[in-house]
Design a protein around this motif. Structure first.
Motif, PDB file in Angstrom:
ATOM      1  N   GLN A   1      13.866  -2.225   4.049  1.00 60.40           N
ATOM      2  CA  GLN A   1      15.135  -2.946   4.196  1.00 60.40           C
ATOM      3  C   GLN A   1      15.265  -3.540   5.596  1.00 60.40           C
ATOM      4  O   GLN A   1      15.698  -4.681   5.756  1.00 60.40           O
ATOM      5  CB  GLN A   1      16.324  -2.019   3.899  1.00 60.40           C
ATOM      6  N   GLN A   2      14.884  -2.773   6.600  1.00 59.06           N
ATOM      7  CA  GLN A   2      14.950  -3.278   7.975  1.00 59.06           C
ATOM      8  C   GLN A   2      14.053  -4.509   8.140  1.00 59.06           C
ATOM      9  O   GLN A   2      14.461  -5.516   8.708  1.00 59.06           O
ATOM     10  CB  GLN A   2      14.546  -2.192   8.962  1.00 59.06           C
TER      11      GLN A   2
ATOM     12  N   GLN B   1      10.934  12.620  -1.923  1.00 56.27           N
ATOM     13  CA  GLN B   1      12.245  11.970  -1.749  1.00 56.27           C
ATOM     14  C   GLN B   1      12.434  11.501  -0.300  1.00 56.27           C
ATOM     15  O   GLN B   1      12.953  10.409  -0.055  1.00 56.27           O
ATOM     16  CB  GLN B   1      13.383  12.920  -2.151  1.00 56.27           C
ATOM     17  N   ARG B   2      12.007  12.321   0.651  1.00 57.88           N
ATOM     18  CA  ARG B   2      12.094  11.936   2.060  1.00 57.88           C
ATOM     19  C   ARG B   2      11.251  10.704   2.346  1.00 57.88           C
ATOM     20  O   ARG B   2      11.705   9.761   2.995  1.00 57.88           O
ATOM     21  CB  ARG B   2      11.655  13.100   2.955  1.00 57.88           C
ATOM     22  N   LYS B   3      10.028  10.686   1.817  1.00 58.71           N
ATOM     23  CA  LYS B   3       9.140   9.530   2.013  1.00 58.71           C
ATOM     24  C   LYS B   3       9.715   8.279   1.359  1.00 58.71           C
ATOM     25  O   LYS B   3       9.600   7.182   1.916  1.00 58.71           O
ATOM     26  CB  LYS B   3       7.744   9.833   1.459  1.00 58.71           C
ATOM     27  N   ARG B   4      10.339   8.428   0.193  1.00 60.25           N
ATOM     28  CA  ARG B   4      10.968   7.278  -0.469  1.00 60.25           C
ATOM     29  C   ARG B   4      12.111   6.716   0.378  1.00 60.25           C
ATOM     30  O   ARG B   4      12.244   5.504   0.519  1.00 60.25           O
ATOM     31  CB  ARG B   4      11.509   7.670  -1.846  1.00 60.25           C
ATOM     32  N   ARG B   5      12.943   7.611   0.908  1.00 66.67           N
ATOM     33  CA  ARG B   5      14.059   7.157   1.760  1.00 66.67           C
ATOM     34  C   ARG B   5      13.537   6.416   2.986  1.00 66.67           C
ATOM     35  O   ARG B   5      14.039   5.346   3.345  1.00 66.67           O
ATOM     36  CB  ARG B   5      14.921   8.342   2.193  1.00 66.67           C
ATOM     37  N   GLU B   6      12.530   6.983   3.634  1.00 69.39           N
ATOM     38  CA  GLU B   6      11.949   6.345   4.814  1.00 69.39           C
ATOM     39  C   GLU B   6      11.362   4.982   4.455  1.00 69.39           C
ATOM     40  O   GLU B   6      11.547   4.006   5.188  1.00 69.39           O
ATOM     41  CB  GLU B   6      10.860   7.232   5.423  1.00 69.39           C
TER      42      GLU B   6
ATOM     43  N   LYS C   1       0.841  -1.208   0.000  1.00 67.83           N
ATOM     44  CA  LYS C   1       0.000   0.000   0.000  1.00 67.83           C
ATOM     45  C   LYS C   1       0.874   1.255   0.000  1.00 67.83           C
ATOM     46  O   LYS C   1       0.630   2.197  -0.757  1.00 67.83           O
ATOM     47  CB  LYS C   1      -0.915  -0.016   1.219  1.00 67.83           C
ATOM     48  N   ARG C   2       1.908   1.231   0.825  1.00 66.40           N
ATOM     49  CA  ARG C   2       2.799   2.389   0.920  1.00 66.40           C
ATOM     50  C   ARG C   2       3.558   2.614  -0.388  1.00 66.40           C
ATOM     51  O   ARG C   2       3.741   3.754  -0.816  1.00 66.40           O
ATOM     52  CB  ARG C   2       3.787   2.141   2.066  1.00 66.40           C
ATOM     53  N   GLU C   3       3.967   1.523  -1.016  1.00 66.84           N
ATOM     54  CA  GLU C   3       4.673   1.632  -2.295  1.00 66.84           C
ATOM     55  C   GLU C   3       3.761   2.223  -3.365  1.00 66.84           C
ATOM     56  O   GLU C   3       4.180   3.077  -4.151  1.00 66.84           O
ATOM     57  CB  GLU C   3       5.188   0.259  -2.723  1.00 66.84           C
ATOM     58  N   LYS C   4       2.500   1.790  -3.369  1.00 63.77           N
ATOM     59  CA  LYS C   4       1.539   2.326  -4.340  1.00 63.77           C
ATOM     60  C   LYS C   4       1.307   3.820  -4.099  1.00 63.77           C
ATOM     61  O   LYS C   4       1.241   4.605  -5.045  1.00 63.77           O
ATOM     62  CB  LYS C   4       0.213   1.572  -4.262  1.00 63.77           C
TER      63      LYS C   4
END
Length: 169
Positions: free
Chosen positions: A114-115, A103-108, A57-60
């Motif tokens: 990854q974690q 960009q900030r949301k993508r990094r987060e 959902k977050r990726e979408k």
């Protein structure tokens, strides 16, 4: 001359020594391809599906936000000639701020994903290591190696590890 005699005598003595008991009997060695275990086991596939459900959902939302930002940028480019300098400046700032936020949301998102991937992978690795140890003890292996540069198919026990992992509940 004396050095050659001493070397010849040493070589002859070494050749006369009996083979050690370890090499006299056959060693039982196994090889496990960890990458295959993590890619092909049902446990790893379930972990991947869990991560996709958790982060899908977050990726979408990120993809939708990127598409919206791109559309706004294209609209700005198209409308730029008709805008006043003040309006141009305001819309450019909005676009820049929106891009920074995206960009900030993508990094987060990437850090969180990854974690979680590492956490799920750790579970798979721990279970696989227990299975490998179990196979080691039950089948009386002398050595099991993971992730060798090259190993013969004759000693590859990866399929057995995957099957044992898949058989667990």
């Amino acid at each position: 001359m004396i050095a050659m005699s001493l070397r010849a005598l040493t070589l002859a003595a070494l050749a006369a020594l009996p083979l050690s008991s370890v090499s006299a009997q056959e060693l039982k060695i196994g090889f496990v391809n960890s990458e295959r275990v993590v890619r092909e086991s049902n446990l790893a596939k379930a972990a991947q599906a869990k991560l996709e459900a958790e982060f899908g959902k977050r990726e979408k939302e990120l993809k939708d936000a990127a598409a919206k930002l791109q559309a706004a940028g294209e609209k700005f480019e198209k409308d730029q000639a008709l805008l006043t300098e003040a309006e141009k400046g305001r819309r450019q700032r909005e676009l820049i701020e929106s891009d920074r936020d995206l960009q900030r949301k993508r990094r987060e998102f990437q850090e969180d994903a990854q974690q979680r991937r590492n956490e799920e992978l750790q579970v798979v690795v721990e279970r696989a290591n227990r299975v490998i140890k179990q196979i080691f003890e039950q089948e009386k292996f002398d050595l099991i190696v993971q992730d060798a540069i090259h190993a013969s198919a004759r000693i590859d026990i990866t399929k057995r590890v995957i099957d044992a992992l898949n058989a667990q509940k």
